[in-house]
Design an enzyme around this catalytic site. Structure first.
Site, mmCIF file in Angstrom:
data_model
loop_
_atom_site.group_PDB
_atom_site.id
_atom_site.type_symbol
_atom_site.label_atom_id
_atom_site.label_comp_id
_atom_site.label_asym_id
_atom_site.label_seq_id
_atom_site.Cartn_x
_atom_site.Cartn_y
_atom_site.Cartn_z
ATOM 1 N N TYR A 42 51.258 68.820 -59.975
ATOM 2 C CA TYR A 42 52.177 68.641 -58.974
ATOM 3 C C TYR A 42 53.290 67.415 -59.176
ATOM 4 O O TYR A 42 53.725 67.050 -58.146
ATOM 5 C CB TYR A 42 51.066 67.998 -58.046
ATOM 6 C CG TYR A 42 49.819 69.142 -57.580
ATOM 7 C CD1 TYR A 42 50.177 70.384 -57.395
ATOM 8 C CD2 TYR A 42 48.799 68.760 -57.791
ATOM 9 C CE1 TYR A 42 49.208 71.287 -57.074
ATOM 10 C CE2 TYR A 42 47.673 69.557 -57.569
ATOM 11 C CZ TYR A 42 47.911 70.888 -57.228
ATOM 12 O OH TYR A 42 46.944 71.876 -56.880
ATOM 13 N N SER A 113 40.667 68.054 -57.160
ATOM 14 C CA SER A 113 41.285 69.509 -57.001
ATOM 15 C C SER A 113 41.702 69.984 -58.323
ATOM 16 O O SER A 113 40.855 70.172 -59.182
ATOM 17 C CB SER A 113 42.487 69.416 -55.981
ATOM 18 O OG SER A 113 42.410 70.652 -55.614
ATOM 19 N N TYR A 114 42.867 70.506 -58.343
ATOM 20 C CA TYR A 114 43.531 71.063 -59.531
ATOM 21 C C TYR A 114 43.238 70.281 -60.926
ATOM 22 O O TYR A 114 42.440 70.609 -61.958
ATOM 23 C CB TYR A 114 44.816 71.454 -59.559
ATOM 24 C CG TYR A 114 45.243 72.388 -60.879
ATOM 25 C CD1 TYR A 114 45.419 71.650 -62.130
ATOM 26 C CD2 TYR A 114 45.564 73.833 -60.687
ATOM 27 C CE1 TYR A 114 45.909 72.693 -63.098
ATOM 28 C CE2 TYR A 114 46.211 74.517 -61.641
ATOM 29 C CZ TYR A 114 46.224 73.872 -62.808
ATOM 30 O OH TYR A 114 46.655 74.808 -63.915
ATOM 31 N N TRP A 161 49.692 77.516 -51.414
ATOM 32 C CA TRP A 161 49.585 76.886 -52.865
ATOM 33 C C TRP A 161 50.430 77.579 -53.915
ATOM 34 O O TRP A 161 51.107 76.972 -54.376
ATOM 35 C CB TRP A 161 48.139 76.697 -53.070
ATOM 36 C CG TRP A 161 48.157 76.007 -54.417
ATOM 37 C CD1 TRP A 161 47.882 74.517 -54.524
ATOM 38 C CD2 TRP A 161 48.116 76.515 -55.707
ATOM 39 N NE1 TRP A 161 47.638 74.255 -55.714
ATOM 40 C CE2 TRP A 161 47.816 75.108 -56.631
ATOM 41 C CE3 TRP A 161 48.419 77.459 -56.221
ATOM 42 C CZ2 TRP A 161 47.862 75.197 -57.989
ATOM 43 C CZ3 TRP A 161 48.513 77.607 -57.847
ATOM 44 C CH2 TRP A 161 48.170 76.409 -58.424
ATOM 45 N N ASP A 255 35.719 69.272 -46.911
ATOM 46 C CA ASP A 255 36.840 69.723 -47.942
ATOM 47 C C ASP A 255 36.443 71.014 -48.328
ATOM 48 O O ASP A 255 35.336 71.699 -48.364
ATOM 49 C CB ASP A 255 36.513 68.712 -49.342
ATOM 50 C CG ASP A 255 37.249 69.154 -50.546
ATOM 51 O OD1 ASP A 255 38.317 69.794 -50.080
ATOM 52 O OD2 ASP A 255 36.533 69.153 -51.474
ATOM 53 N N HIS A 284 40.164 67.799 -47.463
ATOM 54 C CA HIS A 284 40.755 67.695 -48.850
ATOM 55 C C HIS A 284 41.758 66.516 -48.955
ATOM 56 O O HIS A 284 41.791 66.074 -50.161
ATOM 57 C CB HIS A 284 41.308 69.066 -49.337
ATOM 58 C CG HIS A 284 41.685 69.269 -50.719
ATOM 59 N ND1 HIS A 284 40.403 69.342 -51.564
ATOM 60 C CD2 HIS A 284 42.721 69.343 -51.316
ATOM 61 C CE1 HIS A 284 40.917 69.711 -52.895
ATOM 62 N NE2 HIS A 284 42.448 69.572 -52.598
#
Length: 558
Positions: A42, A113-114, A161, A255, A284
């Site tokens: 990101y 997350s990722y 996304w 989440d 989240h």
């Protein structure tokens, strides 16, 4: 430690010659320092970093912080393929970071997350310098919250996304063509802006037209259907025994990856590893105290934690114990800290799930009742019509979608007023009822077509009659026998809430939650090609032979 030195875009060469770049934050004073590494797609300086890792605060605490753009993203070279290279690149990056000047050779990884998953992938690759990981708000099985849930596509997250990540891809693609760049970015923004007003409804859902239109990599659902073995590139489930490291895991009841966080924790504990768990009332991206329509009290905020201090500092304390001076240390066995909604209190436990919780049946009954007593005589089945062109709109929940769809506990009045939503409610409770653990609905139901979905939702109804969602789930039926009742189990994942005396417990049953999950078109066609729609006639049974019910893990009073 007043002076922190920052180096930007420090290169690291991967095994295939691709160069990835990282920002490195060095504490003032003399080292060597343990390393905290985060690898994300990101952008190294994105504001969202501050939610899960404040690099300046970490450097002040005596960590050498490394934040790296993953392959094909921002300052790093290579082609952007979500997930594909994270295991090998994670291994190479850990080894590189451990050898940086002023490093003590011990590396911990942090992020959510990722970039929670990039930690798991690096850990599975087993670089010897990796000593601990803190994967926050991330999944275990991508087919249980990332790509699909109960067989339905997680359309709500997949589409925005993939399109948002496409901006960097288009800028790279058109770096020497200003006209092409303007045109492509304009089209991408139009698709993003139009999701809530109809864009989510494009068909086929399983081969989403916008991804083809912009020629962009997608989150991974479509590729995982084409290449099942490739799904291993971001799958943790079934591999926890391979990770011999302590873990620090944080999640939120609202989440999108809440159950994945819990599953990762329980699997690591089962494997005999040290594991710490914190579960707040959060979404989240919102770790504050007001979530959805509910103020959970200032102590729920991740900066306060019921006067325990900041989550950031709790993580740093854990890393300082775990990483030490680079030598292997015996970590503590780990703790469990749960936020119990309803009474809005943090509670320390030693286990998850709670062994003292007892699965308790609440039965769907005639006239919209929800009772602990099962039906003793035949009760007429409930019926409704499910039209995929008029689906039940997503209203709150454990979700991550375009900004028009708020996550968390929201007023369900509009949803429950629809004719295609069945509602079953208890009488006002005489005393508090705590539900902590995994919730499921056992549904005996029939449809008149070859395929359909069943959605169930648990709600808390307050003294004023306002119903707010607590947990929900979906199951996709791909091979139904038209008109024949069958048993279906809908997994609502887990929660911790006290239904207060005077409140009522409610269950919704329907066949859609769109656009969180893609619509079942009721034809039985594969999602990758389905564009034809049919209306389905649905039946839900509740009689002695077919006792539809919700199973709640009820915790007895202390």
């Amino acid at each position: 430690m007043a002076e922190i030195r920052i180096e930007f875009d420090v290169p690291a060469e991967m095994r295939d010659g691709t160069v990835l770049r990282a920002d490195v934050y060095r504490p003032g004073g003399t080292g060597p320092w343990p390393v905290l590494l985060s690898r994300l797609p990101y952008g190294k300086q994105t504001p969202m970093m501050g939610v899960v890792l404040d690099p300046l605060a970490a450097a002040r605490r005596g960590f050498l912080v490394v934040i790296q753009d993953t392959r094909g993203r921002f300052a790093s070279e290579g082609e952007w393929e979500p997930w594909t290279y994270e295991e090998s690149d994670g291994y190479d990056t850990v080894r590189w970071a451990a050898a940086l000047p002023d490093s003590n050779g011990a590396v911990g990884m942090i992020g959510g997350s990722y970039f929670g998953n990039t930690q798991w992938m690096a850990a599975l690759s087993k670089p010897p310098e990796l000593k601990a990981i803190a994967p926050l708000i991330t999944w275990s099985d991508p087919d249980d919250g990332l790509w699909t849930r109960g067989g339905a596509i997680e359309l709500g997250i997949t589409v925005p996304w993939s399109l948002v990540q496409g901006a960097d891809t288009l800028m790279r693609r058109h770096r020497t063509d200003l006209g092409g760049l303007v045109s492509s970015i304009t089209g991408l923004v139009q698709d993003l802006d139009g999701l809530a007003s109809g864009g989510y409804g494009e068909l086929p859902a399983g081969r989403f037209p916008a991804f083809t239109r912009h020629d962009l990599p997608e989150l991974g659902y479509e590729r995982s259907r084409r290449e099942p073995d490739w799904a291993r590139s971001c799958t943790v489930a079934g591999r926890h025994d391979e990770v011999d490291l302590p873990t620090f895991q944080v999640g939120g009841w609202y989440d999108i990856f809440s159950q994945g966080t819990l599953d990762n924790f329980t699997a690591m504990r089962r494997a005999g590893r040290s594991a710490t768990l914190i579960m707040g009332p959060w979404t989240h991206t919102n770790w504050q105290h007001v979530v959805g329509d509910v103020n959970f009290g200032f102590g729920a905020h991740s900066d306060f934690m019921g006067l325990r201090g900041r989550v950031h500092d709790m993580q740093f304390d854990w890393f300082q114990r775990t990483l030490g001076d680079g030598e292997a240390q015996e970590p503590d066995t780990g703790t469990v800290l749960l936020f119990v909604m309803g009474i809005n209190q943090w509670r320390e436990e030693t286990e998850w799930p709670l062994s003292r919780a007892a699965d308790t049946d609440f039965h769907l009954r005639a006239d919209g009742r929800l009772t602990q007593e099962p039906p003793s005589t035949a009760e007429r089945a409930e019926e409704f019509t499910y039209d995929p062109m008029d689906p039940v709109p997503t209203t709150g929940g454990a979700l991550l979608m375009s900004d028009e769809f708020r996550p968390g506990p929201l007023d369900q009045t509009a949803v429950e007023g629809r004719e295609d939503v069945l509602v079953f409610t208890t009488e006002p409770l005489i005393e508090d009822v705590e539900v902590t653990g995994r919730v499921r609905v056992v549904l005996f139901a029939a449809t008149d077509g070859p395929s359909t979905d069943w959605v169930a939702r648990l709600c808390d109804v307050d003294e004023d009659g306002v119903s707010r969602n607590v947990a929900d789930g979906i199951v996709r039926v791909r091979a139904a026998t038209p008109g024949e009742a069958a048993e279906h189990v809908v997994d609502l994942w887990s929660t911790s809430i006290v239904f207060r005396a005077g409140h009522r417990i409610r269950v919704q049953v329907t066949s859609s939650n769109f656009p969180r999950w893609d619509r079942n078109l009721n034809t039985g066609e594969p999602e990758e090609t389905a564009t034809t729609v049919r209306v389905a006639r649905q039946q839900v049974f509740h009689d002695p032979a077919r006792p539809s019910r919700i199973v709640l893990p009820v915790v007895p009073p202390a």
